[in-house]
Design an enzyme around this catalytic site. Structure first.
Site, PDB file in Angstrom:
ATOM      1  N   ARG A   1     -10.646  -7.105   7.819  1.00 22.98           N
ATOM      2  CA  ARG A   1     -10.520  -7.524   9.211  1.00 22.98           C
ATOM      3  C   ARG A   1     -11.871  -7.474   9.932  1.00 22.98           C
ATOM      4  NH1 ARG A   1      -8.680  -4.092  11.826  1.00 22.98           N
ATOM      5  NH2 ARG A   1      -8.449  -2.417  10.296  1.00 22.98           N
TER       6      ARG A   1
ATOM      7  N   LYS B   1      -1.880  -8.094  11.190  1.00 24.98           N
ATOM      8  CA  LYS B   1      -2.203  -7.072  12.176  1.00 24.98           C
ATOM      9  C   LYS B   1      -2.224  -7.634  13.596  1.00 24.98           C
ATOM     10  CE  LYS B   1      -2.490  -3.530   9.490  1.00 24.98           C
ATOM     11  NZ  LYS B   1      -1.353  -2.561   9.492  1.00 24.98           N
TER      12      LYS B   1
ATOM     13  N   HIS C   1       2.230   2.833  12.942  1.00 27.78           N
ATOM     14  CA  HIS C   1       1.529   2.404  11.728  1.00 27.78           C
ATOM     15  C   HIS C   1       1.879   3.405  10.646  1.00 27.78           C
ATOM     16  CE1 HIS C   1      -2.495   1.499   9.529  1.00 27.78           C
ATOM     17  NE2 HIS C   1      -1.568   0.642   9.171  1.00 27.78           N
TER      18      HIS C   1
ATOM     19  N   SER D   1      -5.896   3.351   5.777  1.00 32.89           N
ATOM     20  CA  SER D   1      -6.054   2.681   4.488  1.00 32.89           C
ATOM     21  C   SER D   1      -6.673   3.623   3.459  1.00 32.89           C
ATOM     22  CB  SER D   1      -6.944   1.443   4.657  1.00 32.89           C
ATOM     23  OG  SER D   1      -7.152   0.801   3.435  1.00 32.89           O
TER      24      SER D   1
ATOM     25  N   LYS E   1      -0.413   5.709   1.800  1.00 30.87           N
ATOM     26  CA  LYS E   1       0.784   5.347   2.578  1.00 30.87           C
ATOM     27  C   LYS E   1       1.739   4.449   1.788  1.00 30.87           C
ATOM     28  CE  LYS E   1      -0.458   3.342   6.305  1.00 30.87           C
ATOM     29  NZ  LYS E   1      -0.252   1.901   6.054  1.00 30.87           N
ATOM     30  N   THR E   2       1.194   3.407   1.164  1.00 31.62           N
ATOM     31  CA  THR E   2       2.025   2.491   0.383  1.00 31.62           C
ATOM     32  C   THR E   2       2.456   3.127  -0.930  1.00 31.62           C
ATOM     33  OG1 THR E   2       0.984   0.536   1.356  1.00 31.62           O
ATOM     34  CG2 THR E   2       2.085   0.244  -0.753  1.00 31.62           C
TER      35      THR E   2
ATOM     36  N   ASP F   1       4.350  -0.178   5.938  1.00 29.47           N
ATOM     37  CA  ASP F   1       3.186  -0.191   6.833  1.00 29.47           C
ATOM     38  C   ASP F   1       3.479  -0.133   8.326  1.00 29.47           C
ATOM     39  OD1 ASP F   1       0.351  -0.291   7.063  1.00 29.47           O
ATOM     40  OD2 ASP F   1       0.466  -2.393   7.618  1.00 29.47           O
TER      41      ASP F   1
END
Length: 526
Positions: free
Chosen positions: A54, A196, A215, A233, A237-238, A252
């Site tokens: 991003r 996002k 988030h 990131s 988390k995933t 997410d």
């Protein structure tokens, strides 16, 4: 000329409009247009060009209407005038004039009460594939009656060459007009900007209506117990929410309403660097036809991916619809969570692998949103660097962080949720000296939290942070739980620990007293 489906109301005059094509057609167009190739296990593989992540410093919000009063203005949310927005819109409209385009009409939010009807317009077939994976796909009846409340027009192939005159930072622009329900993207092909972008809109709309936006990933057990995993990131988390023994709600972005948890998305967007079937079998199996790999390095003949190769970027990604995960919950809804886990990747190696947080400590660490960058991930980074991202998602917060913290605190108190800090980073020393905590050990810690067995063990109080640290957990090496004992040089451990405490304290100073009620729950030095 084909039907425009109302694009003329946006000032767009395209040629052929491909609306909500099936994945089979989108893949076909991607290959024909030479935007990507068919690859590993039937997945499509694309490159995002110059930008592989991003561009948060090129994001702007129009300073108008209610946004003028509500938005948390500053480095995260930069102001742009209505006049500049209209000039950029004219550039985008010209880019679409007489050209073929793709439209995705769908929803953000699995909750019928809080779902946002969205539209994404793009010139790239693979972008349409990406948003088809990531958002909630409508059925035939929903599509026939679809009326978007927020639209993103992606014009990735054009730039704002007159950016200096327009008062922008660069040729790239990601701009939002909240009252018009419209956003424009130019100069970057990175697909995550669309994902996002809609998340940022939800983060603006929902809290103002009293619903929490987060988030985080979420999963639940067979008996319906729901857990949330917050983290930036690279913290897991995933990976940690994709648990074969639990049901995935989402990886997410979620909302927490009076009805419970709901996923914003219809898919997952997982990091691929160092991916293996052994360590992350669910994500590995999700890579098949319909999945979309970004910026991976692969063999031109066999099309097999080298997931360890970061020569294009560390931020290699795969998007896939949530039904690619065997035990996913559809629709993506869950009950009120009883367990909240804050994930951090501490490259300083001084935080314990797990700690129990009081409600006050939970609010402090939520607002802090700590993790760390390691040497080699960015040019000029030669030692661990602390990164603080409020609410574990600062780039996507249009409102002040304390608004989200207050809502989370209210929800936790009302539903009796407990919070834990889990460090997925380094032990035995900082990055370069110690080693990263093994994934199986972290999974055992998560299991102890989710089963509640962590509540039945003895704890010690951390010298700096004041939270409770278990002395033993089933399936976890007890020597790992107290970080000071993993270092050969105890004096060096304390020097590093004190340095990190000071970084926490310095970060919290930026709130200028607006979070003073939470500061008392932060780390302290003797």
């Amino acid at each position: 000329m084909s039907e425009t489906y109302g694009l003329d109301q946006l000032g767009l005059n395209p040629a052929e409009v491909h609306r909500n094509l099936p994945v089979e057609k989108l893949v076909e167009h991607t290959v024909i247009n030479q935007e990507g190739v068919m690859g590993m296990q039937g997945a499509t593989m694309c490159k995002t060009g110059k930008f592989t992540g991003r561009s948060p410093k090129d994001k702007y919000i129009v300073d108008e209407g209610e946004a003028s009063q509500n938005v948390w203005w500053g480095p995260v949310n930069q102001k742009i005038s209505e006049e500049v927005f209209d000039k950029l819109l004219a550039k985008v409209q010209g880019h679409y004039d007489g050209q073929d385009c793709y439209v995705f009409d769908g929803h953000c939010g699995a909750s019928e009460r809080f779902s946002l009807p969205i539209r994404i317009v793009t010139r790239k077939a693979w972008h349409a594939h990406f948003v088809n994976n990531m958002f909630i796909r409508p059925n035939r009846e929903q599509l026939a009656n679809h009326k978007p409340e927020f639209t993103i027009i992606n014009a990735c192939d054009i730039t704002a060459e007159d950016y200096a005159e327009l008062g922008l930072r660069s040729e790239v622009f990601v701009v939002f007009h909240l009252s018009r329900g419209l956003a424009l993207i130019g100069g970057t092909m990175y697909a995550g900007e669309m994902k996002k972008g809609i998340f940022s809109v939800m983060n603006y709309r929902l809290p103002l209506a009293g619903t929490m936006s987060m988030h985080c990933s979420a999963n639940m057990g067979d008996d319906g117990d729901t857990a949330l995993f917050f983290g930036l990131s690279g913290t897991g988390k995933t990976t940690l929410s994709a648990d074969p023994n639990r049901h995935l709600i989402g990886d997410d972005e979620h909302g927490w309403s009076d009805d419970g948890i709901f996923n914003f998305e219809g898919g997952c967007y997982a990091k691929c660097i160092d991916l293996s079937e052994e360590k992350e079998p669910d994500i590995w199996r999700a890579i098949r036809f319909g999945a979309l790999l970004e910026n991976v390095v692969y063999d031109q003949e066999s099309r097999q991916v080298d997931f360890k190769n970061s020569s294009v970027t560390e931020n290699t990604r795969v998007s896939y619809p949530i039904h690619h995960i065997d035990n996913a919950v559809e629709p993506s809804l869950g009950g009120h969570p009883k367990t909240i886990i804050f994930l951090t990747c501490d490259a300083f190696g001084v935080l314990p692998p797990v700690a129990k947080l009081t409600p006050g400590q939970a609010m402090y660490h939520f607002i802090s949103g700590y993790t760390a960058k390691v040497a080699g991930t960015e040019r000029g980074v030669t030692e661990p660097q602390a990164t603080f991202s409020s609410c574990f998602g600062e780039p996507f917060l249009p409102l002040h962080p304390t608004r989200y913290a207050a809502l989370l605190g209210e929800k936790m108190e009302k539903h009796g949720a407990k919070a834990y800090l889990v460090n997925t980073g380094w032990t035995g020393g900082a990055y370069g000296t110690g080693h990263r905590i093994d994934l199986p050990q972290t999974r055992a810690i998560i299991t102890a939290i989710l089963t509640g067995s962590i509540e039945d063990v003895a704890c010690t109080t951390d010298k700096y942070y004041g939270f409770e640290v278990p002395t033993e957990l089933s399936g976890v090496d007890s020597g790992l739980l107290n970080p000071v004992k993993t270092w050969e040089d105890e004096e060096k451990f304390h020097a590093t620990a004190r340095k990190l405490v000071q970084l926490f304290q310095k970060n919290f100073d930026k709130f200028d007293g607006t979070s003073h009620e939470y500061a008392q729950f932060g780390p302290k030095l003797d």
